[in-house]
Design an enzyme around this catalytic site. Structure first.
Site, PDB file in Angstrom:
ATOM      1  N   ASP A 117      19.222 -16.352 -32.284  1.00  0.00           N
ATOM      2  CA  ASP A 117      19.566 -17.411 -33.235  1.00  0.00           C
ATOM      3  C   ASP A 117      20.787 -18.127 -32.698  1.00  0.00           C
ATOM      4  O   ASP A 117      21.338 -17.738 -31.659  1.00  0.00           O
ATOM      5  CB  ASP A 117      19.833 -16.824 -34.632  1.00  0.00           C
ATOM      6  CG  ASP A 117      20.994 -15.850 -34.629  1.00  0.00           C
ATOM      7  OD1 ASP A 117      22.130 -16.315 -34.808  1.00  0.00           O
ATOM      8  OD2 ASP A 117      20.768 -14.636 -34.420  1.00  0.00           O
TER       9      ASP A 117
ATOM     10  N   MET B 271      27.523  -7.555 -32.641  1.00  0.00           N
ATOM     11  CA  MET B 271      28.217  -6.607 -33.514  1.00  0.00           C
ATOM     12  C   MET B 271      28.483  -5.227 -32.894  1.00  0.00           C
ATOM     13  O   MET B 271      28.966  -4.338 -33.590  1.00  0.00           O
ATOM     14  CB  MET B 271      27.429  -6.444 -34.823  1.00  0.00           C
ATOM     15  CG  MET B 271      27.258  -7.758 -35.589  1.00  0.00           C
ATOM     16  SD  MET B 271      26.238  -7.631 -37.092  1.00  0.00           S
ATOM     17  CE  MET B 271      27.364  -6.740 -38.165  1.00  0.00           C
ATOM     18  N   GLU B 272      28.175  -5.043 -31.603  1.00  0.00           N
ATOM     19  CA  GLU B 272      28.327  -3.707 -31.019  1.00  0.00           C
ATOM     20  C   GLU B 272      28.960  -3.664 -29.625  1.00  0.00           C
ATOM     21  O   GLU B 272      29.572  -2.666 -29.253  1.00  0.00           O
ATOM     22  CB  GLU B 272      26.956  -2.999 -30.925  1.00  0.00           C
ATOM     23  CG  GLU B 272      26.274  -2.722 -32.225  1.00  0.00           C
ATOM     24  CD  GLU B 272      25.455  -3.896 -32.759  1.00  0.00           C
ATOM     25  OE1 GLU B 272      25.234  -3.963 -33.975  1.00  0.00           O
ATOM     26  OE2 GLU B 272      25.045  -4.764 -31.924  1.00  0.00           O
TER      27      GLU B 272
ATOM     28  N   GLY C 179      23.788 -13.909 -31.420  1.00  0.00           N
ATOM     29  CA  GLY C 179      23.807 -15.297 -31.847  1.00  0.00           C
ATOM     30  C   GLY C 179      24.454 -16.156 -30.780  1.00  0.00           C
ATOM     31  O   GLY C 179      25.461 -15.773 -30.186  1.00  0.00           O
TER      32      GLY C 179
ATOM     33  N   GLU D 236      14.912  -3.931 -31.027  1.00  0.00           N
ATOM     34  CA  GLU D 236      15.515  -4.209 -29.727  1.00  0.00           C
ATOM     35  C   GLU D 236      15.102  -3.178 -28.681  1.00  0.00           C
ATOM     36  O   GLU D 236      15.081  -3.466 -27.485  1.00  0.00           O
ATOM     37  CB  GLU D 236      17.039  -4.215 -29.851  1.00  0.00           C
ATOM     38  CG  GLU D 236      17.588  -5.321 -30.733  1.00  0.00           C
ATOM     39  CD  GLU D 236      19.070  -5.149 -31.005  1.00  0.00           C
ATOM     40  OE1 GLU D 236      19.804  -6.142 -30.865  1.00  0.00           O
ATOM     41  OE2 GLU D 236      19.494  -4.024 -31.360  1.00  0.00           O
TER      42      GLU D 236
END
Length: 259
Positions: free
Chosen positions: A224, A200-201, A90, A23
């Protein structure tokens, strides 16, 4: 306005954080006048300039704990004017496709709350309704900042992904320590919490930034569709580098209004 925000300098560098090296790769490749700095015993970051703007880049690692730790050290050591997350997510909104970019209006930690027989009743991270109730859910991006960002990004062309030009939208991004690879969970998170993307962050970064009175901005490219149509790990592996490069393009386009 918090005391921390009143007392904080706004002349520091722009802090840009990602969870993974893929990333951050395009931004690191564009960094000039750069030198490494040590954030902790095992955490390296890089100071330098992006397109003439002073920045510090850091790779936090995956998940909320890793993000909170690195954000805390970045803010206390570097005193940034703003902390920006650039990474992938996602997709939850069925109107969005792989490659589309989401700018966070609000970040909600979807795995924080009370576990009840029907599942998790999501509540504000750090609070419980029977102990320290609060009338809010999530951490909002500063409204003036968000308006300026969306105006700046209007008309920005991104590289095609999967034969189509990505869109740039804003909306609620959900955060949790779970990689979503389940179409039914995708639909539930979108319907119940209004999330357009899940990662997730970002919610942890926003919580720490708010605690210290620092502006935050989370930028996510969809790698995704959270288990819709194909297994997310396979799709993620195929698109993570391509969509991350578009994320870097967005960050660099925004630098003049972030510094």
């Amino acid at each position: 306005m918090s005391l921390a925000l009143q007392n904080r300098s706004v002349t520091g560098p722009i802090a840009i954080v990602s969870a993974m090296s893929a990333e951050l790769a395009a931004l690191r490749g564009a960094l000039t006048s750069t030198w490494p700095i040590q954030l902790g015993p095992a955490q390296e970051a890089w100071r330098g300039h992006l397109d003439g703007h002073p920045v510090v880049l850091a790779e936090a690692g995956i998940g909320k704990v890793a993000m909170a730790a690195v954000a805390t050290v970045l803010i206390t050591q570097m005193e940034p004017a703003i902390i920006v997350f650039s990474g992938v997510a996602g997709g939850l909104d069925p109107d969005l496709e792989i490659g589309d970019m989401v700018i966070a209006e609000r970040l909600v930690q979807h795995d924080a709350g009370i576990r009840e027989p029907g599942g998790i009743a999501v509540y504000q991270a750090g609070h419980l309704p029977f102990l320290n109730p609060v009338q809010r859910l999530g951490f909002e991006t500063d409204g003036a900042l968000l308006d300026a960002v969306m105006e700046r990004l209007a008309g920005l062309d991104l590289e095609e992904v999967g034969g189509r030009r990505p869109r740039i939208v804003s909306g609620t991004i959900l955060t949790g320590d779970v990689f979503i690879n389940d179409a039914s969970e995708r639909a539930r998170l979108h319907a119940e919490l209004g999330g357009v993307a899940v990662e997730m962050e970002g919610g942890a970064l926003a919580q720490i930034a708010e605690l210290f009175g620092v502006r935050h901005l989370v930028i996510r490219a969809l790698s995704d569709l959270s288990g819709e149509g194909a297994p997310s790990p396979e799709v993620f592996a195929e698109f993570v580098e391509q969509v991350s490069a578009n994320g870097a393009r967005v960050v660099r386009h925004l630098l003049p209004i972030l510094s």
